[in-house]
Design a protein around this motif. Structure first.
Motif, PDB file in Angstrom:
ATOM      1  N   PHE A  23      33.781  44.576 -21.529  1.00  0.00           N
ATOM      2  CA  PHE A  23      33.301  44.248 -20.177  1.00  0.00           C
ATOM      3  C   PHE A  23      34.100  43.087 -19.596  1.00  0.00           C
ATOM      4  O   PHE A  23      34.551  43.137 -18.446  1.00  0.00           O
ATOM      5  CB  PHE A  23      31.814  43.880 -20.244  1.00  0.00           C
ATOM      6  N   LEU A  24      34.301  42.038 -20.386  1.00  0.00           N
ATOM      7  CA  LEU A  24      34.996  40.855 -19.883  1.00  0.00           C
ATOM      8  C   LEU A  24      36.452  41.147 -19.556  1.00  0.00           C
ATOM      9  O   LEU A  24      36.997  40.602 -18.594  1.00  0.00           O
ATOM     10  CB  LEU A  24      34.897  39.719 -20.906  1.00  0.00           C
ATOM     11  N   ASP A  25      37.089  42.019 -20.337  1.00  0.00           N
ATOM     12  CA  ASP A  25      38.468  42.384 -20.025  1.00  0.00           C
ATOM     13  C   ASP A  25      38.541  43.099 -18.678  1.00  0.00           C
ATOM     14  O   ASP A  25      39.431  42.825 -17.859  1.00  0.00           O
ATOM     15  CB  ASP A  25      39.031  43.285 -21.121  1.00  0.00           C
ATOM     16  N   ALA A  26      37.616  44.031 -18.434  1.00  0.00           N
ATOM     17  CA  ALA A  26      37.599  44.737 -17.154  1.00  0.00           C
ATOM     18  C   ALA A  26      37.296  43.762 -16.016  1.00  0.00           C
ATOM     19  O   ALA A  26      37.905  43.833 -14.938  1.00  0.00           O
ATOM     20  CB  ALA A  26      36.555  45.856 -17.187  1.00  0.00           C
ATOM     21  N   TYR A  27      36.380  42.859 -16.254  1.00  0.00           N
ATOM     22  CA  TYR A  27      35.972  41.891 -15.233  1.00  0.00           C
ATOM     23  C   TYR A  27      37.141  41.003 -14.805  1.00  0.00           C
ATOM     24  O   TYR A  27      37.409  40.845 -13.603  1.00  0.00           O
ATOM     25  CB  TYR A  27      34.827  41.034 -15.765  1.00  0.00           C
ATOM     26  N   THR A  28      37.836  40.415 -15.776  1.00  0.00           N
ATOM     27  CA  THR A  28      38.937  39.520 -15.419  1.00  0.00           C
ATOM     28  C   THR A  28      40.083  40.282 -14.771  1.00  0.00           C
ATOM     29  O   THR A  28      40.746  39.772 -13.858  1.00  0.00           O
ATOM     30  CB  THR A  28      39.456  38.755 -16.646  1.00  0.00           C
ATOM     31  N   ARG A  32      39.705  38.673 -11.344  1.00  0.00           N
ATOM     32  CA  ARG A  32      40.283  37.356 -11.601  1.00  0.00           C
ATOM     33  C   ARG A  32      41.800  37.377 -11.729  1.00  0.00           C
ATOM     34  O   ARG A  32      42.386  36.740 -12.591  1.00  0.00           O
ATOM     35  CB  ARG A  32      39.650  36.757 -12.874  1.00  0.00           C
ATOM     36  N   GLY A  33      42.437  38.159 -10.857  1.00  0.00           N
ATOM     37  CA  GLY A  33      43.891  38.094 -10.762  1.00  0.00           C
ATOM     38  C   GLY A  33      44.653  39.087 -11.607  1.00  0.00           C
ATOM     39  O   GLY A  33      45.852  38.913 -11.848  1.00  0.00           O
ATOM     40  N   GLY A  34      43.988  40.140 -12.089  1.00  0.00           N
ATOM     41  CA  GLY A  34      44.689  41.168 -12.837  1.00  0.00           C
ATOM     42  C   GLY A  34      45.165  40.741 -14.200  1.00  0.00           C
ATOM     43  O   GLY A  34      46.229  41.180 -14.661  1.00  0.00           O
ATOM     44  N   VAL A  35      44.399  39.896 -14.863  1.00  0.00           N
ATOM     45  CA  VAL A  35      44.778  39.427 -16.206  1.00  0.00           C
ATOM     46  C   VAL A  35      43.723  39.852 -17.216  1.00  0.00           C
ATOM     47  O   VAL A  35      42.590  40.186 -16.864  1.00  0.00           O
ATOM     48  CB  VAL A  35      44.940  37.890 -16.247  1.00  0.00           C
ATOM     49  N   PHE A  36      44.139  39.843 -18.486  1.00  0.00           N
ATOM     50  CA  PHE A  36      43.207  40.070 -19.583  1.00  0.00           C
ATOM     51  C   PHE A  36      43.015  38.730 -20.289  1.00  0.00           C
ATOM     52  O   PHE A  36      43.960  38.171 -20.845  1.00  0.00           O
ATOM     53  CB  PHE A  36      43.752  41.108 -20.562  1.00  0.00           C
ATOM     54  N   ALA A  37      41.792  38.223 -20.268  1.00  0.00           N
ATOM     55  CA  ALA A  37      41.542  36.881 -20.803  1.00  0.00           C
ATOM     56  C   ALA A  37      41.114  36.883 -22.266  1.00  0.00           C
ATOM     57  O   ALA A  37      40.948  35.834 -22.858  1.00  0.00           O
ATOM     58  CB  ALA A  37      40.466  36.175 -19.964  1.00  0.00           C
TER      59      ALA A  37
END
Length: 219
Positions: A23-28, A32-37
């Motif tokens: 979920f967090l990967d899709a969210y960022t 949040r700028g097209g990055v994987f956090a």
């Protein structure tokens, strides 16, 4: 006597955490700028690219999440060292509570603060990957899938090679974690597109469930 297994190492907990990770990967990526956090390898490479281009602002934007991940690992270890012998709660519950608080903060950060939001989510993921490293005694990760895919494939090979049903069971567990991670990414994308920045409150709610789940042990 059989040694009690912590619920923090159960497959159910692993699946819930993998759901959060996807979920967090899709969210960022979407907000949040097209990055994987979640994983820092890409950030390290792009930090090097920024330095090679003498673009310090660009390099810094990728270095900060890496630094945040570094700090999160240290904090997770500090919490473990200080609270691992507590009888009233499991130290991992405190880690997950800190994750929840951080994600709630991210929900209120506007687009202009994407760098800060990604740094906080990197911090959250580092806490999670450090605190939850095994399920049923097997090493795994809930915020990235490369290692899980390797372990799943390796165990599947051992089953095919010598008929080891234990290896097959392990392989299926790893594939389950991977499948839930992908599912989390899909659900994350749907909810994020509908609700925007506040979508991050959904994984925070799942983490509350993880805290409650860890209030009892599997015998």
């Amino acid at each position: 006597m059989r040694k009690a297994k912590q619920t923090s190492e159960s497959i159910i907990t692993g699946c819930l955490l993998a759901l959060v990770g996807g979920f967090l990967d899709a969210y960022t990526f979407l907000t949040r700028g097209g990055v994987f956090a979640n994983a820092q390898t890409g950030n390290m490479v792009l930090f090097g690219v920024g330095l090679s281009e003498r673009n310090l602002n660009k390099a810094l934007s990728y270095f900060i999440p890496v630094l945040s991940f570094f700090i999160g690992i240290i904090i997770a270890e500090v919490i473990k060292t200080k609270y691992k012998n507590q009888a009233n709660f499991h130290w991992r519950q405190l880690v997950v509570l800190l994750e929840c608080i951080a994600l709630v903060v991210v929900a209120f950060i506007p687009e202009s603060g994407n760098l800060e939001a990604n740094a906080i989510i990197s911090f959250v993921c580092s806490l999670q990957v450090e605190a939850f490293r095994r399920f049923h005694g097997n090493p795994y990760a809930t915020t990235m899938c490369t290692g899980n895919l390797r372990s799943a494939t390796e165990n599947l090979y051992h089953y095919r090679n010598n008929g080891d049903k234990t290896a097959l069971h392990k392989s299926l567990q790893y594939f389950a974690i991977i499948g839930i991670f992908i599912f989390g990414g899909g659900i994350g994308a749907m909810i994020t597109k509908m609700t925007g920045f506040s979508a991050v409150l959904c994984p925070a709610a799942v983490l509350v469930g993880v805290i409650l789940l860890m209030t009892k042990e599997e015998l």
